[in-house]
Motif scaffolding. Sequence first.
Motif, PDB file in Angstrom:
ATOM      1  N   UNK A 128       0.835  -1.208   0.000  1.00  0.00           N
ATOM      2  CA  UNK A 128       0.000   0.000   0.000  1.00  0.00           C
ATOM      3  C   UNK A 128       0.866   1.253   0.000  1.00  0.00           C
ATOM      4  N   UNK A 129       1.912   1.257   0.815  1.00  0.00           N
ATOM      5  CA  UNK A 129       2.799   2.420   0.886  1.00  0.00           C
ATOM      6  C   UNK A 129       3.437   2.658  -0.480  1.00  0.00           C
ATOM      7  N   UNK A 130       3.954   1.610  -1.090  1.00  0.00           N
ATOM      8  CA  UNK A 130       4.598   1.742  -2.400  1.00  0.00           C
ATOM      9  C   UNK A 130       3.617   2.265  -3.442  1.00  0.00           C
ATOM     10  N   UNK A 131       2.390   1.786  -3.410  1.00  0.00           N
ATOM     11  CA  UNK A 131       1.394   2.239  -4.383  1.00  0.00           C
ATOM     12  C   UNK A 131       1.034   3.705  -4.156  1.00  0.00           C
ATOM     13  N   UNK A 132       0.911   4.134  -2.908  1.00  0.00           N
ATOM     14  CA  UNK A 132       0.636   5.547  -2.628  1.00  0.00           C
ATOM     15  C   UNK A 132       1.768   6.426  -3.170  1.00  0.00           C
ATOM     16  N   UNK A 133       3.004   5.985  -3.020  1.00  0.00           N
ATOM     17  CA  UNK A 133       4.144   6.755  -3.518  1.00  0.00           C
ATOM     18  C   UNK A 133       4.142   6.817  -5.040  1.00  0.00           C
ATOM     19  N   UNK A 134       3.804   5.711  -5.672  1.00  0.00           N
ATOM     20  CA  UNK A 134       3.732   5.683  -7.135  1.00  0.00           C
ATOM     21  C   UNK A 134       2.652   6.649  -7.621  1.00  0.00           C
ATOM     22  N   UNK A 135       1.476   6.587  -7.007  1.00  0.00           N
ATOM     23  CA  UNK A 135       0.367   7.458  -7.413  1.00  0.00           C
ATOM     24  C   UNK A 135       0.678   8.928  -7.181  1.00  0.00           C
ATOM     25  N   UNK A 136       1.443   9.224  -6.134  1.00  0.00           N
ATOM     26  CA  UNK A 136       1.799  10.607  -5.817  1.00  0.00           C
ATOM     27  C   UNK A 136       2.944  11.117  -6.686  1.00  0.00           C
TER      28      UNK A 136
END
Length: 75
Positions: A35-43
């Motif tokens: 989840x953390x990695x995906x939030x960073x990718x989206x941001x």
Amino acid sequence: MTEHPPVIVHPPTPSGGRRVTVRGQIVGLAHGRGDVAEFLRRAGVAGQAEDIALDDPGLVEWRGGSLDDWPIPPA
């Protein structure tokens, strides 16, 4: 004045999730590393989620536990 990394993963909540902020903006509640990695990718902070170095202290500050601390929420 000490500068913080752009990403902060906050201490676990009673539900087991961890709030994630990017440059001071809440981007979501993570329940695991993915989840953390995906939030960073989206941001736009990093590229592909699987290539993000979550252990890089220049990128992510882990508060109230490390990247391995994901409490199981109460039943």
